[in-house]
Write a protein that holds these residues in place. Structure first.
Motif, PDB file in Angstrom:
ATOM      1  N   MET A 172       1.186  -0.732   0.059  1.00  0.00           N
ATOM      2  CA  MET A 172      -0.116  -0.463  -0.127  1.00  0.00           C
ATOM      3  C   MET A 172       0.809   1.636   0.359  1.00  0.00           C
ATOM      4  SD  MET A 172      -2.412  -1.259   3.067  1.00  0.00           S
ATOM      5  CE  MET A 172      -1.143  -1.550   4.358  1.00  0.00           C
ATOM      6  N   ASP A 173       1.301   1.391  -1.259  1.00  0.00           N
ATOM      7  CA  ASP A 173       1.987   3.098  -1.206  1.00  0.00           C
ATOM      8  C   ASP A 173       1.735   4.114  -2.232  1.00  0.00           C
ATOM      9  OD1 ASP A 173       4.101   3.723  -0.738  1.00  0.00           O
ATOM     10  OD2 ASP A 173       5.369   2.963  -2.413  1.00  0.00           O
ATOM     11  N   GLY A 174       1.817   5.404  -1.634  1.00  0.00           N
ATOM     12  CA  GLY A 174       1.078   6.377  -2.022  1.00  0.00           C
ATOM     13  C   GLY A 174       0.763   7.965  -0.910  1.00  0.00           C
ATOM     14  N   ASN A 175       0.691   7.373   0.042  1.00  0.00           N
ATOM     15  CA  ASN A 175       0.217   7.629   1.206  1.00  0.00           C
ATOM     16  C   ASN A 175       0.834   9.535   0.515  1.00  0.00           C
ATOM     17  OD1 ASN A 175      -1.117   5.292   1.737  1.00  0.00           O
ATOM     18  ND2 ASN A 175      -0.805   5.010   3.370  1.00  0.00           N
ATOM     19  N   GLY A 176       1.213   9.294   1.167  1.00  0.00           N
ATOM     20  CA  GLY A 176       2.274  10.432   1.432  1.00  0.00           C
ATOM     21  C   GLY A 176       1.927  11.392   0.254  1.00  0.00           C
ATOM     22  N   ARG A 177       2.332  10.915  -0.934  1.00  0.00           N
ATOM     23  CA  ARG A 177       2.251  11.652  -2.437  1.00  0.00           C
ATOM     24  C   ARG A 177       1.298  12.273  -2.465  1.00  0.00           C
ATOM     25  NH1 ARG A 177       5.091   6.978  -5.527  1.00  0.00           N
ATOM     26  NH2 ARG A 177       5.255   6.254  -3.426  1.00  0.00           N
ATOM     27  N   TRP A 178       0.332  10.953  -1.975  1.00  0.00           N
ATOM     28  CA  TRP A 178      -1.816  12.331  -1.806  1.00  0.00           C
ATOM     29  C   TRP A 178      -2.191  13.026  -0.566  1.00  0.00           C
ATOM     30  CZ3 TRP A 178      -5.519  12.404   1.372  1.00  0.00           C
ATOM     31  CH2 TRP A 178      -6.580  12.497   0.627  1.00  0.00           C
TER      32      TRP A 178
ATOM     33  N   ASN B 162      12.207   4.465   9.557  1.00  0.00           N
ATOM     34  CA  ASN B 162      14.059   5.982   9.525  1.00  0.00           C
ATOM     35  C   ASN B 162      13.230   7.600   8.826  1.00  0.00           C
ATOM     36  OD1 ASN B 162      16.225   3.846  10.057  1.00  0.00           O
ATOM     37  ND2 ASN B 162      16.035   2.712   7.483  1.00  0.00           N
ATOM     38  N   ARG B 163      11.845   7.166   9.005  1.00  0.00           N
ATOM     39  CA  ARG B 163      10.632   8.126   9.186  1.00  0.00           C
ATOM     40  C   ARG B 163      10.829   9.595   9.997  1.00  0.00           C
ATOM     41  NH1 ARG B 163       5.785   6.822   4.987  1.00  0.00           N
ATOM     42  NH2 ARG B 163       7.160   5.460   4.060  1.00  0.00           N
ATOM     43  N   PRO B 164      10.624   9.969  10.010  1.00  0.00           N
ATOM     44  CA  PRO B 164      10.347  11.291  10.707  1.00  0.00           C
ATOM     45  C   PRO B 164       9.867  10.463  11.973  1.00  0.00           C
ATOM     46  CG  PRO B 164      10.086  12.764   9.204  1.00  0.00           C
ATOM     47  CD  PRO B 164       9.905  10.764   8.834  1.00  0.00           C
TER      48      PRO B 164
END
Ligand code: IPE
Ligand code: IPE
Ligand code: MG
Length: 247
Positions: free
Chosen positions: A17-23, A68-70
C-alpha cells in the motif's frame, strides 16, 4: 462473483500500500492525512476481498525500514494501527476473518505487541477469509530469523544440516502455513518489492497500479484481479497448448 471468473481468482493477494504521502502532499496536507485515508481504503479492500472470495489478503502496513521516517510520522502510523485494531477487530471477528501478523514482534512497543497478539488469539478459530498484516516486516529480517531458528535446531541436535530443505525453511518463516501469494499489487506506480515477501513471491504475478493507495478502491482492486486472470502462469514449465503439440 460480480463478473470475476472464480476459477481465475488468486487464492492469496499481497498488497504494498504505497503513496499515502504523495496523496497528502498533492493536497497540501500533512503526510498523516494520507495515512488516515489509507486506513479507509484498507477497510474497503478487506471487505471487497471477502466479497470477491479471496482466501488470503496480506497488507504491508509497516516495513522494518519505515523506522527511518521522522519520529512523528512513525508515531502517527503506530497510532493508526492501534486504532484500526481497536475499531475493526470486532467486525473482522464477526465476519469470521482470521487475523495473522507477520514481522518482527519482539522489537515493537509492548502495547502494540499486546494488541497484535490479541487480534491473532481472538480470531484463531475463525474459518473464513484470512487477513495477514505485515507489520515491522522485512523479508530479509524474516529470513535471517528463520535461518537462526534452524541453526538452533541443528545446534541442539533436533535437525541435521542435510534435512534443511525448502519446506523446512518455509516452516519457520513468519508465513508458515500461509500459501505463497499468487498476486502482489503495488500502488503508486513504484515498481519494486521494498523487502516484501522476497521468498514467498518467487512465482507471484505482479500488478503495479499507478494510482496512490488512498485512491485504490474496489474497482481498482477488481481491475487488478482481471489483469491477473489474463496472466499465464508457468512456474518454469511450458504452457499447456505447447505440451499438446509436443516439442
Ligand atoms: C505508504 O505510503 C504507507 C507506508 C509506507 C506506511 P507512503 O507513506 O510510503 O507514501 P509515499 O510513498 O511517501 O507517497
Ligand atoms: C513499502 O513502502 C512499505 C509499505 C508499504 C509499508 P515504502 O514507501 O516504505 O517503500 P520505498 O521506500 O518507496 O521503497
Ligand atoms: Mg512510499
Amino acid at each position: 462473483m460480480q463478473g470475476l471468473d472464480p476459477t481465475k481468482l488468486p487464492r492469496h493477494v499481497a498488497i504494498i500500500m504505497d503513496g499515502n504521502g504523495r496523496w497528502a502532499r498533492a493536497r497540501n496536507l500533512p503526510r498523516t492525512a494520507g495515512h488516515k485515508v489509507g486506513v479507509e481504503r484498507v477497510r474497503e479492500v478487506v471487505r471487497a476481498a471477502q466479497d470477491f472470495g479471496i482466501e488470503y489478503v496480506t497488507l504491508y502496513a509497516f516495513s522494518s525500514e519505515n523506522w527511518n521516517r521522522p519520529k512523528e510520522e512513525v508515531s502517527d502510523l503506530m497510532g493508526l494501527l492501534k486504532l484500526f485494531i481497536k475499531r475493526d477487530l470486532d467486525e473482522l471477528h464477526s465476519n469470521n476473518v482470521r487475523v495473522r501478523v507477520i514481522g518482527c514482534r519482539s522489537t515493537v512497543q509492548s502495547d502494540i505487541r499486546a494488541l497484535l497478539d490479541q487480534a491473532e488469539e481472538r480470531t484463531r478459530e475463525n474459518t473464513g477469509p484470512n487477513l495477514v498484516i505485515a507489520f515491522n516486516y522485512g523479508s530479509r529480517d524474516e529470513i535471517v530469523r528463520a535461518a537462526r531458528a534452524l541453526a538452533v535446531d541443528v545446534a541442539e541436535g533436533r535437525l541435521k544440516p542435510e534435512d534443511i530443505s525448502e519446506d523446512a525453511l518455509d516452516g519457520v518463516l513468519d508465513t508458515a502455513g500461509i500459501p505463497d501469494p499468487d498476486l502482489v499489487i503495488r500502488t503508486s506506480g513504484e515498481q519494486r518489492l521494498s523487502n516484501f515477501l522476497l521468498w514467498q513471491a518467487a512465482y507471484a504475478e505482479f500488478v503495479f497500479a499507478t494510482c496512490l493507495w488512498p485512491d485504490f478502491d474496489r474497482s481498482q482492486f477488481r481491475d487488478a484481479l482481471e489483469e491477473y486472470a489474463r496472466r499465464d502462469r508457468r512456474f518454469g514449465a511450458v504452457p499447456a497448448p505447447d505440451l499438446a503439440v509436443g516439442s
